[in-house]
Enzyme design. Sequence first.
Site, PDB file in Angstrom:
ATOM      1  N   GLN B 223     -41.557  54.260  23.036  1.00  0.00           N
ATOM      2  CA  GLN B 223     -42.585  55.324  22.612  1.00  0.00           C
ATOM      3  C   GLN B 223     -41.515  56.300  22.362  1.00  0.00           C
ATOM      4  O   GLN B 223     -42.085  57.515  21.570  1.00  0.00           O
ATOM      5  CB  GLN B 223     -43.492  55.453  23.397  1.00  0.00           C
ATOM      6  N   ARG B 373     -52.525  55.336  29.528  1.00  0.00           N
ATOM      7  CA  ARG B 373     -53.483  56.401  28.950  1.00  0.00           C
ATOM      8  C   ARG B 373     -54.121  57.567  29.696  1.00  0.00           C
ATOM      9  O   ARG B 373     -55.190  57.900  29.369  1.00  0.00           O
ATOM     10  CB  ARG B 373     -54.564  55.451  28.341  1.00  0.00           C
ATOM     11  N   CYS B 374     -53.059  58.149  30.584  1.00  0.00           N
ATOM     12  CA  CYS B 374     -53.595  58.975  31.492  1.00  0.00           C
ATOM     13  C   CYS B 374     -53.228  60.469  31.088  1.00  0.00           C
ATOM     14  O   CYS B 374     -53.833  61.248  31.820  1.00  0.00           O
ATOM     15  CB  CYS B 374     -52.871  58.895  32.678  1.00  0.00           C
ATOM     16  N   GLU B 743     -56.260  59.305  24.305  1.00  0.00           N
ATOM     17  CA  GLU B 743     -56.590  58.877  25.681  1.00  0.00           C
ATOM     18  C   GLU B 743     -57.729  59.395  26.231  1.00  0.00           C
ATOM     19  O   GLU B 743     -58.169  59.033  27.464  1.00  0.00           O
ATOM     20  CB  GLU B 743     -55.360  59.497  26.536  1.00  0.00           C
TER      21      GLU B 743
END
Lengths: 291, 789, 162
Positions: B223, B373-374, B743
């Site tokens: 990413q 996704r935090c 997110e």
Amino acid sequence: MIPAGFDYHAPTTIGEATALLSRLGEDAKVLSGGQSLIPLLKLRLASPRHLIDINRIPGLAYMKEADGTLRIGALTREADLEESEAVRTRYPLLADAARTIADPLVRNLATVAGNLAHGDPANDHPAVMLALGAEIVATGPSGERRIPVGSFFKGPFETALRGDELLTEIRVPAPAPRSGGSYIKLERKVGDFATAAVAVQLTLAADGTCAAVGIGLTNVGLTPIKAEKAEAALRGKRLDETTIREAGLLAADAARPEADLRGSVEYKKDVVRVLTMRALRKALERAGGGR
Amino acid sequence: MTTARTTPEVGGMGHSIKRKEDPRFIRGKGTYVDDVVLPGMLYLDIVRSPHAHAKIVKIDTSKATAVPGVLAVITGADLAKYNLHWMPTLMSDTQMVLPVEKVMYQAQEVAAVLATTRYAAADGAAAVDVEYDPLPAVVDPHKALEPGAPVLRTDKKDKKDNHIWHWEWGDRAATDRAFAEADVTVKERIYIPRIHVASIETCGCVAHFDKVQDKLTVWMTTQAPHAIRTVFALVAGHVGLAEHKIRIISPDIGGGFGGKVPVYPGYVIAVAASVLTGKPVKWIEDRMENLQADSFARDYHITAELAARKDGTLTALRIKTLADHGYTDAAANPSKFPAGLFHVCTGSYDLKAAHVEVDGAYTNKPPGGIAYRCSFRVTEAVHTIERMVDIMAHQLGQDPAELRKKNFIRPEQFPYKSALGWEYDSGNYAGALDKAMQMIGYAELKREQAEKRKRGELMGIGISSFTEIVGAGPSKHFDILGLKMFDSCEIRVHPTGKAIARFGTKSQGQGHETTYAQILAEELGIPAADIQIEEGDTDTAPYGLGTYASRSTPVAGAAAAVAARKILDKARKIAAHLLEAAPDDLVYEPGKFSVKGAPNRSKTIQDCAFAAYTNHPQGMEAGLEAVSYYDPPNLTYPFGSYICVVDIDSGTGEVKVRRFVAIDDCGNIINPMIVEGQVHGGLTMGLAPALLEEIQYDEHGNVQGGSFIDYLLPTAVETPKWEVGNTVTPSPHHPIGAKGIGESATVGAPAAIANAVVDALWHLGVRHVDIPITPPKVWKLLREHGVKD
Amino acid sequence: MNVQVTINGDKLGADVEPRLLLVHLIREVFRLTGTHIGCDTTHCGACTVLLDGRPVKSCTMFAVQANGRDIQTVEGLEQNGALHPLQEGFMAEHGLQCGYCTPGMLMTSKAFLEKHPSPSEDDIRWAISGNLCRCTGYVNIVKAVQHAAAKLRAAAPAGGAR
């Protein structure tokens, strides 16, 4: 992810297949649907030197009603059961169970026979066949043998099939009038093995009492379990909330689950209790009983 | 901005244009890392430790090297020759690539087999014989910090314990005072267990060191390709890899969610193998490796306290947390924040005092912490505050919606400085909650619940009103390993009026090829269909820190707008030249400059582009391009309110989500269809940890739930029919007023579900349930509180 | 062993080990990389292809089992430059994000709609319960299948259900 190597055989007759089994013995495994076997091979939890693929043997994929039984051939897929109008109407217990096995894609390949022959107490059809009082037809080099399903499951991954036998047919007695069945499976998500599941098949007498009942329990023991005390408590009696409740308690008592990620022993036993009651109510409704 | 400024043909902001990336994906023509095949390519498979903690006595590779097709077995001893057996982590700790002395977690990489085919590599890996001398495993982080616990990091000379760091924030004295003076306080222990992103594509790479060109190219599931390139140059510079000779290509990525940010040992070994052999080397992990060894998320043991006046005014928050980091701190946090942005935990509420402290501990588990996704520990923060506010509401006998509204930061308080130092840019929390309540029919549901309760039926309503914090981040405070967290956009407009724009971020499904084009279409008036967007190739893309923590729209999206405005500055001058007018006399609407008062005298952006190459003003450089490296002045604060309705089966303990309404506010919306999709996906990754997913360890450090058999991803059957909507509260500091959305739903949803379950059971005496809220957990609570089927 | 298959209408053959998984035959030998691998325990469905018209998980079959049989992969959906209504539906309804599970979803849905031309939402969710998606939350995948179902019904010969 990658299996170890093996020699591959694709016999085109049952005789060829059993001859191979006879010759190769412990080193060989039968490949039918492969949806239980191939995952084991991929994780190298099993590494048979020979695979005997029986999918090329013609005439083994059928469901037919004859002589008071439903006969299911060795290569009948779970999807065939699921899609059969006849099974849905006359053998709802089988249809219920087929729908809960793995997922729709796996069911296109997985066979009913394989679900039994694999001997995994976590599989769904074993308890269903116990409840139905089915019969297993095993074919070896010396011919056919009929094994009542109650004697078929010996232990985890161990059945009464001899090393040189194929499970060629399953025979389910055609239900008498005023019969109903139900399979209720608690699973953590679609595709999981049962946390616990209960199969009920019952027949009502003319006076509305229970003439016959079979209760099978999935994945709460080393083999599928026939809840015999629960069955005995119902036979000859009217199925009402009292008798159903009692049957649930007795079925829970018969369960011998192990604690694992799906739940504790106490939890699983209580689930058996609850699902037995629900399956009995549903089977009763399908038999045309109840109010 | 709710009505679109551009036409659908231009496709600027607000249009739900169809995605430009879809044509290749629906044809099966995406290029994911495992699709890359190069001539002479070799395959790498990794041997992993069955023990959580053990000395390595001997590694016998003889059987493995005898397997046909196996070329070599690489061990820690081999890498040690090049000092590559250890590497730095993103938190300036150290991590083994391959161990020499001991293994520190089950599934740790122990050796790597290089072979000519994938199948031979697997056979080779199965044939490597490792002799271990097991050591006692330290699994419980509480026990890890007890005096006398075995010290895990024996590689650190002066380390005498398993305590990694202590971090605290806030005014402890003021908070303690507020608690002492409070009418009501509630306290709860909240454990948020380990979970794993489990994107459908696992991690992997194809490393290709070209001996002739002296260049390393790595196709990689990453990413953050530029950061990886720099890290490789720093780590392997001593073996001759210089940054201008490293090219990282992040092709199509099958989901990232934070799990594809860290540098996994497999990448480094593949690179080393390629450098040594001069052949391309492919490493693709399988799913069990992915679940058992790659970066986990969460694993926070939280003790939280909330103080209030008896009228329900919340006054203070106090939190103490133990963070289980596994055997090394490899969390992908901005370097100044070992607990990420956890201190956004005052949430949507006007709390005047707060104090939070976190202690990190080493255990014999895989490293990680930031993923799934935090938004850098924001899920943990939101879960905590939303659970505590709900407990307080139930304790006080107040409606949870009313208590929230009473304490929300009010619109006129923005920009709002929280007690823990964050400056929230904008918000309208009551607006979102009201909309959610209306959409779900809150009052009617409360009536239904009261009636059901009389009949002994268990129904719960749960709210989560969260504030997110994304867009890392201002260079003053935000860096990853020293690399400041700006991001970039470089635009070049071609003579015929089409354009190409490249970014320092990297989409893994978020639709950047579409949304970035829409931002540029909005600014430049060039149709989105005429703008080609590229990301992920470090040889061509401008430097950026990548895509995670919902930072792309806030940072790179801003860079796009700023770069576009630089283009417009030049285009204006060209238009003025073409129109023979002064630049200030021109009026601009997307795609067109016209003379003030004479609208028929105009030039399109396409005219300007053509002129940039054929008729540019003397004294001006030709061409029409611009680049922006955007340093955001602040983070952005998306927010929302979610309401969940559950029905509980008192026989089996199953929790059924009957309805779930999600109102999100991410500021100005680029593509409503894509925003909705992000919310749907985010909610599903919020449901999963709330009800299904968990990675556990037994007392020996053996992983439980290390495959999809027990690590339970929701299918379409378990997933509710999400009902979504939005409000729009633009970010005042963002060039296009957008905030980011990726997110939010995963951050906000678990608390809504947990709150609903507790709401269903509160009258029985239940105050809290830890996620995942599994049927056995609920069943146990029911039976303990006297409920039988 | 020699394996002969028809893939997307083309007759292809190869000499393979018996243990070669069907998904590897498709991806690595025939270089049709649209079919994906997402797990190792037969759960995720990213590898779904049609075998004699039925959707199966190609990671849980050996290539040799497919000898003489017909396989359809995602690459075979587009015919003569015309996208299948499902492909159109997935684009129209934003039924994909990262695209990795998409080929599996498409193949499962194709076979499903051929048998069930007018499915309910619950029917669709049930049909794709062997295909995992991490990005979309399934809502738009359902819409995509409904979109395609409507298109297919409109195009079907009057009175005909396939």
